[in-house]
Motif scaffolding. Structure first.
Motif, PDB file in Angstrom:
ATOM      1  N   ARG A  29       0.799  -1.221   0.000  1.00  0.00           N
ATOM      2  CA  ARG A  29       0.000   0.000   0.000  1.00  0.00           C
ATOM      3  C   ARG A  29       0.833   1.273   0.000  1.00  0.00           C
ATOM      4  N   VAL A  30       2.024   1.214   0.569  1.00  0.00           N
ATOM      5  CA  VAL A  30       2.834   2.433   0.683  1.00  0.00           C
ATOM      6  C   VAL A  30       4.306   2.088   0.611  1.00  0.00           C
ATOM      7  N   GLN A  31       5.072   3.008   0.021  1.00  0.00           N
ATOM      8  CA  GLN A  31       6.521   2.829  -0.114  1.00  0.00           C
ATOM      9  C   GLN A  31       7.206   4.140   0.245  1.00  0.00           C
ATOM     10  N   VAL A  32       8.179   4.072   1.150  1.00  0.00           N
ATOM     11  CA  VAL A  32       8.973   5.249   1.498  1.00  0.00           C
ATOM     12  C   VAL A  32      10.091   5.370   0.474  1.00  0.00           C
ATOM     13  N   VAL A  33      10.087   6.463  -0.281  1.00  0.00           N
ATOM     14  CA  VAL A  33      11.047   6.603  -1.390  1.00  0.00           C
ATOM     15  C   VAL A  33      12.054   7.721  -1.174  1.00  0.00           C
ATOM     16  N   GLY A  34      11.940   8.450  -0.055  1.00  0.00           N
ATOM     17  CA  GLY A  34      12.895   9.521   0.195  1.00  0.00           C
ATOM     18  C   GLY A  34      12.847   9.958   1.642  1.00  0.00           C
ATOM     19  N   VAL A  35      13.937  10.551   2.115  1.00  0.00           N
ATOM     20  CA  VAL A  35      13.986  11.044   3.488  1.00  0.00           C
ATOM     21  C   VAL A  35      14.910  12.255   3.542  1.00  0.00           C
ATOM     22  N   ALA A  36      14.511  13.234   4.372  1.00  0.00           N
ATOM     23  CA  ALA A  36      15.349  14.409   4.606  1.00  0.00           C
ATOM     24  C   ALA A  36      15.454  14.648   6.101  1.00  0.00           C
ATOM     25  N   ASP A  37      16.679  14.792   6.577  1.00  0.00           N
ATOM     26  CA  ASP A  37      16.932  15.107   7.982  1.00  0.00           C
ATOM     27  C   ASP A  37      18.374  15.585   8.089  1.00  0.00           C
ATOM     28  N   ARG A  43      18.653   9.898   9.244  1.00  0.00           N
ATOM     29  CA  ARG A  43      18.272   9.613   7.856  1.00  0.00           C
ATOM     30  C   ARG A  43      18.838   8.271   7.383  1.00  0.00           C
ATOM     31  N   SER A  44      20.003   7.892   7.870  1.00  0.00           N
ATOM     32  CA  SER A  44      20.580   6.599   7.501  1.00  0.00           C
ATOM     33  C   SER A  44      19.753   5.452   8.058  1.00  0.00           C
ATOM     34  N   LYS A  45      19.212   5.646   9.256  1.00  0.00           N
ATOM     35  CA  LYS A  45      18.381   4.610   9.871  1.00  0.00           C
ATOM     36  C   LYS A  45      17.140   4.349   9.035  1.00  0.00           C
ATOM     37  N   LEU A  46      16.477   5.429   8.586  1.00  0.00           N
ATOM     38  CA  LEU A  46      15.285   5.235   7.746  1.00  0.00           C
ATOM     39  C   LEU A  46      15.659   4.693   6.374  1.00  0.00           C
ATOM     40  N   GLN A  47      16.827   5.085   5.860  1.00  0.00           N
ATOM     41  CA  GLN A  47      17.261   4.551   4.570  1.00  0.00           C
ATOM     42  C   GLN A  47      17.403   3.043   4.634  1.00  0.00           C
ATOM     43  N   GLN A  48      18.010   2.551   5.702  1.00  0.00           N
ATOM     44  CA  GLN A  48      18.190   1.110   5.861  1.00  0.00           C
ATOM     45  C   GLN A  48      16.860   0.394   6.066  1.00  0.00           C
ATOM     46  N   GLN A  49      15.976   0.996   6.863  1.00  0.00           N
ATOM     47  CA  GLN A  49      14.683   0.360   7.138  1.00  0.00           C
ATOM     48  C   GLN A  49      13.835   0.216   5.881  1.00  0.00           C
ATOM     49  N   PHE A  58      18.562  13.101   1.793  1.00  0.00           N
ATOM     50  CA  PHE A  58      18.897  14.524   1.815  1.00  0.00           C
ATOM     51  C   PHE A  58      19.117  15.008   3.245  1.00  0.00           C
ATOM     52  N   ASP A  59      20.058  15.949   3.381  1.00  0.00           N
ATOM     53  CA  ASP A  59      20.259  16.574   4.687  1.00  0.00           C
ATOM     54  C   ASP A  59      19.446  17.864   4.818  1.00  0.00           C
ATOM     55  N   ASP A  60      18.779  18.268   3.722  1.00  0.00           N
ATOM     56  CA  ASP A  60      17.985  19.502   3.712  1.00  0.00           C
ATOM     57  C   ASP A  60      16.771  19.284   2.809  1.00  0.00           C
TER      58      ASP A  60
END
Length: 382
Positions: A29-37, A43-49, A58-60
């Motif tokens: 139903r849902v896919q996380v395709v990007g993160v900014a922090d 952000r690395s933790k969510l990237q791995q998850q 992204f850092d910004d």
């Protein structure tokens, strides 16, 4: 089959991580395709998850807004005072928005967010998770069904919990109003929103608010106390010791009057044993409804009998998203369904309604600071 809703997480802290967990529960139903922090670890933790590709880390968040749109929705979970700018920017890019509460820290910024989402035609869901709690939904259903007749008075209590208040609002992220937001907005916009919802179509006409910082002040510092708990000679006798909380009574009252004579009283108390187990009594012309933090009881004046109710929960284990009584799960479930089906009606607190309840919070704080009753017509002028 409907393709998974693609989301970007802006702010990979506690709320961002919790909301994005929905994607690991329902990858269809849902896919996380990007993160900014700005924090590499977060952000690395969510990237791995979520196995996010490197070019979408992204850092910004501004760098995401500068790119071509590559997702359907954005979860804005930045600190309170940093909500407005990304919410407006991503709405203008055509992203649907799930915005952590409070919406923003000023009435002007709240209005700007609603205006941007409305003009862009995107869905806006603010993280009023209590609207999605099965038990509080049951309270609303009983009121609307006339179980207690016309609602005459609402009493609502939020016991914050003595150590929770010390952790979050004395030492934590919300310790300084200038860096976050005032405590009624940060902690209890949920509760004002619930009262606003239970009042139905009746508009709040005036309100007053009382409260002060009565304990966590320098003049209340015990004799012999040090600046830090680890070096303090009175630490063993202090219930707010950081050593006790991590290693081993503020109060605010809001009175409201709605059209038709309905009145409401909300109390937020810091010095409590229980933590966030809200308690409610609603008095009606034909009965009385009470919620003790566990179940709902309705006493019928005609039959003089009490009936107990529980909320219907279609996901009783919440798949590990058990925050706020499982309401975190139901909030994300509704938002993802609304985006997937382009159906804003699935959001239990739409933009305009959420704006109104936030404005009530700002007016309550205005009442407290100015020491007077505030008439809600003033909301349209401030």
């Amino acid at each position: 089959m409907i393709s998974p809703v693609r989301v970007i997480v802006v702010g990979a802290g506690c709320r961002g991580e919790i909301y994005s967990k929905f994607a690991t529960i329902h990858p269809e139903r849902v896919q996380v395709v990007g993160v900014a922090d700005p924090r590499k670890f977060a952000r690395s933790k969510l990237q791995q998850q979520h196995k996010i590709v490197d070019e979408n880390i992204f850092d910004d968040w501004h760098r995401i807004a500068d790119r071509e749109k590559f997702a359907d929705a954005v979860l804005v979970c930045t600190p309170d005072h940093l909500h407005k700018e990304p919410a407006v920017a991503f709405a203008k890019k055509g992203y649907h928005i799930l915005l952590e509460k409070p919406m923003a820290t000023t009435a002007e910024d709240c209005r700007a967010i609603v205006e941007a989402c409305t003009q862009s035609g995107v869905i806006l869901s603010v993280g009023h998770v209590l609207r999605y709690d099965p038990v509080t939904r049951k309270i609303k259903e009983l009121i609307d069904a006339g179980a207690i007749g016309d609602v005459i008075h609402i009493q609502h209590l939020e016991p914050v919990g003595f150590y929770h208040f010390a952790h979050s609002f004395v030492r934590g992220n919300w310790r300084n109003e200038a860096e976050s937001s005032f405590v009624l907005l940060a902690k209890s916009c949920h509760d004002i929103d619930l009262i606003h919802d239970w009042a139905g179509a009746r508009r709040c006409v005036k309100l007053s608010s009382f409260g002060s910082l009565s304990h966590f002040r320098k003049d209340k510092k015990p004799p012999g106390a040090a600046d830090r708990c680890l070096d303090c000679s009175v630490e063993k006798d202090c219930p707010y010791s950081a050593c006790k909380i991590y290693l081993d009574r503020v109060k605010q009252v809001v009175h409201m009057e709605f059209e038709g004579g309905l009145t409401a009283s909300f109390s937020m108390v810091a010095f409590t044993k229980e933590m966030c187990k809200r308690k409610t009594t609603i008095y009606g012309s034909m009965g009385e409804l009470s919620y003790n933090g566990h179940e709902v009881s309705v006493f019928d004046f005609v039959t003089q009998r009490t009936t107990k109710h529980t909320g219907q929960d279609n996901a009783p284990n919440h798949f590990g998203m058990s925050g706020h009584g499982g309401a975190d799960y139901h909030l994300m479930d509704a938002f993802i369904s609304a985006v997937a089906n382009n159906d804003p009606s699935l959001i239990r607190s739409g933009p305009e309604e959420t704006l109104l309840s936030h404005l009530l919070v700002f007016q309550a704080e205005r009442s407290r600071l100015e020491g007077r009753v505030v008439y809600c017509d003033e909301m349209m002028q401030s």
